[in-house]
Design a protein around this motif. Sequence first.
Motif, PDB file in Angstrom:
ATOM      1  N   CYS A 176      -3.078  -7.250  -9.089  1.00 27.99           N
ATOM      2  CA  CYS A 176      -2.689  -5.986  -8.467  1.00 27.99           C
ATOM      3  C   CYS A 176      -3.106  -4.783  -9.308  1.00 27.99           C
ATOM      4  N   ASP A 230      -8.349  -4.797   0.564  1.00 33.67           N
ATOM      5  CA  ASP A 230      -7.359  -5.754   1.059  1.00 33.67           C
ATOM      6  C   ASP A 230      -7.570  -6.052   2.540  1.00 33.67           C
ATOM      7  N   ASN A 260     -10.385   1.536  -2.815  1.00 35.05           N
ATOM      8  CA  ASN A 260      -8.924   1.649  -2.745  1.00 35.05           C
ATOM      9  C   ASN A 260      -8.387   0.467  -1.941  1.00 35.05           C
ATOM     10  N   SER A 261      -7.355   0.673  -1.135  1.00 36.68           N
ATOM     11  CA  SER A 261      -6.740  -0.424  -0.382  1.00 36.68           C
ATOM     12  C   SER A 261      -7.648  -1.011   0.689  1.00 36.68           C
ATOM     13  N   VAL A 300      -2.605  -1.995  -4.703  1.00 38.35           N
ATOM     14  CA  VAL A 300      -3.691  -2.736  -4.052  1.00 38.35           C
ATOM     15  C   VAL A 300      -3.602  -4.180  -4.536  1.00 38.35           C
ATOM     16  N   HIS A 342       0.830  -1.203   0.000  1.00 40.79           N
ATOM     17  CA  HIS A 342       0.000   0.000   0.000  1.00 40.79           C
ATOM     18  C   HIS A 342       0.867   1.257   0.000  1.00 40.79           C
TER      19      HIS A 342
END
Length: 752
Positions: free
Chosen positions: A571, A606, A602-603, A546, A541
């Motif tokens: 990714c 995850d 966004n991230s 991501v 990150h």
Amino acid sequence: MSPFLRIGFSNFEMDPGLAYHEEVLSPYCAVYMKEAIDTDNDGLTCSWAQNCLAPPTQSSEKGTVYKQKRPTMYPPWSSTFDAHVHRGRVMHVVVKDRTASLKTEATVQLDTLATRCKNQNGKLEIWVELKPQGRLLMEARYFLERSDATGHGEHTERDSSGAERERESVFALHHRRGAIKQAKVHLVKCHEFTATFFPQPTFCSVCKEFVWGLNKQGYQCRQCNAAIHKKCIDKVIAKCTGSAVNSKETMIHKERFKIDMPHRFRVYNYKSPTFCEHCGTLLWGLAKQGLKCEECGMNVHHKCQKKVANLCGVNQKLMAEALAKIESTQQARSSSRESEIFTREGPVGIGQAGVVREPSGCVPCLPTHTAAGRKEQGISWDAPADGGQGQGTSSPLAPLVEREREEPLYAVPKKEMHKYTLDQFTLHKMLGKGSFGKVFLAELKGSGQYFAVKALKKDVVLMDDDVECTMVEKRVLSLAWEHPFLTHLYCTFQTKENLFFVMEYLNGGDLMFHIQACHRFDIPRSTFYGAEIVCALQFLHSKGIVYRDLKLDNILLDMDGHIKIADFGMCKENMMGDTRTSTFCGTPDYIAPEILLGQKYNSSVDWWSFGVLLFEMLIGQSPFHGHDEEELFQSIRTDDPHYPSTLPRDAKDILIKLFVREPERRLGVRGCIRTHAFFRDTDWDALEQRRVKPPFRPTVKSANDCSNFDKEFINEKPRLSCADRTLINSVDQTMFNNFSFVNPAMGRIKNA
């Protein structure tokens, strides 16, 4: 354990050339499950497959009788049903339509189908050929359970909730789950083109030539169904008529160059086979098969009339070539004016982006803020010396400009001292395979060093529009050398048919393999794995990446017991700051709710996937369940996971905070996950330096030990799959120019 298949039918197609194809109305499926019964009655000789409405007992061969014991099923399209696998059990499928003029059928041996599913990691998608004509797209998944049942919701009740949870664990964690990704969409003139498989002969709507190939031969617009060659995508000049953004109110002030020449279509009787010049397929029927323009002679289906652009008499290919020539001329003129500015006389101020006086002439300076700008974008990449021109504009001044630039965020050799080929490696075992290709255990000849070599088929990469994803995977793998918990890449190379990644061989196996042996991990082991995964995710990150495919299958163990994240094909790069993306991708059990809702993300996705993975390690089952993907996705959007009473308070608390459905309030996005009480005993500095002793060390006998990988793959002969030579011979190999590179560590191994 009683095995069963979860079966679904998603598509039905008739054979080309049938006159009544257009008249098939609302086709539906009837499924008859029949059991084999041994008998000595030789008089029953008629085949039950010849008549789906025959008496309940028929004989398909001498001495065998098939009897239907359960009611006929009529599964809707794209739905699923369960069928237990018994020796001699068959499934008879009949497709009809509402007019009763269509009846086509096929029989499937369930035990044979189950064997094929097991050979394909538990999931199979095939076309079933029907008689007398047509075919049916069938998807089947292989499962095990402890009680006999047929269909959803008919399982025998258990005496305790623990047994039920154990059954759910069998469903969730004892089978590997493949990732899915939304097809890449090419937006051209408001068209939404995606790579498409054309089951029938199809012609390009731009150049009017045949779209040839075996798999996903061309592009088709999701809005207006226009079919084109992949090579013709830059020659499309017609706006998509199927999109609302192309209404007269929105178009009138947008286009400086506009053609509006409506066609004059009339119903036409074709005396020879004719193809639609919009969607590219055959005009079916015996009379009044389609429409023909009285002015330009264009032929289209009745259904395509409203989707055809107003380009009567216009040759899109020639028009696109003319416009491209005009554009190139204008660019040449503008570049000549810029060159005059660069060669101006006069003093240059300090720090000014002007010129530098060299003995050989004048060259433009690189602005002082360029390097910083490159850093903010996340990942950068230097093209190899023999490779392509990169994504920027090529120039003879490029070498000098490169000397002014700072190093990229991760080390990539500027010049390749040595290139590797497949002949320098010996393939010993196959470690895994999928639709993308295969992973092999390979030895570098003369060194005694072992590597994991991932081989991708170029034809599959091209058909699925995954060239950029492959390049992203290579860039992230090279970045992995900066972190101890990411799989390291040594080199990449290519042949005419394949792409090869040479990575470190992690002989400890993946977490899915180990959790199948012990059902769940204890608290210290789960905490240790979770902490190392947190370090790896935070590193990615911080680089604007991501991951999007975190799961047990992608977490490998080295020989010491430390984790390594692998498989970076999903990714997304350049995700710095407030940048968002919206691609639908991931493994179904791990997909975050914001992805399912079509929101930009966004991230945060995850950290949701990390919560699912941590739940599976601690409890031994998936937190969300469903008979099919639709039910699973509904569960992810709305259900709260069940936490056992034996789960420690800190473990439950971190899971609850990771499963927050508002991305901005999720742990990892908001707050510091390292300071959570679940990780109170973790020494993060020692952990990142690999000074913390792993609680579990896999059994590894030698450097080439394969005992921690599935025997299903290891027992297969290590050989490369054959590619579609017709497609390979026609592709532009320059698309893979920037693929090959060698890490300096590979040179040290060779010289050792």
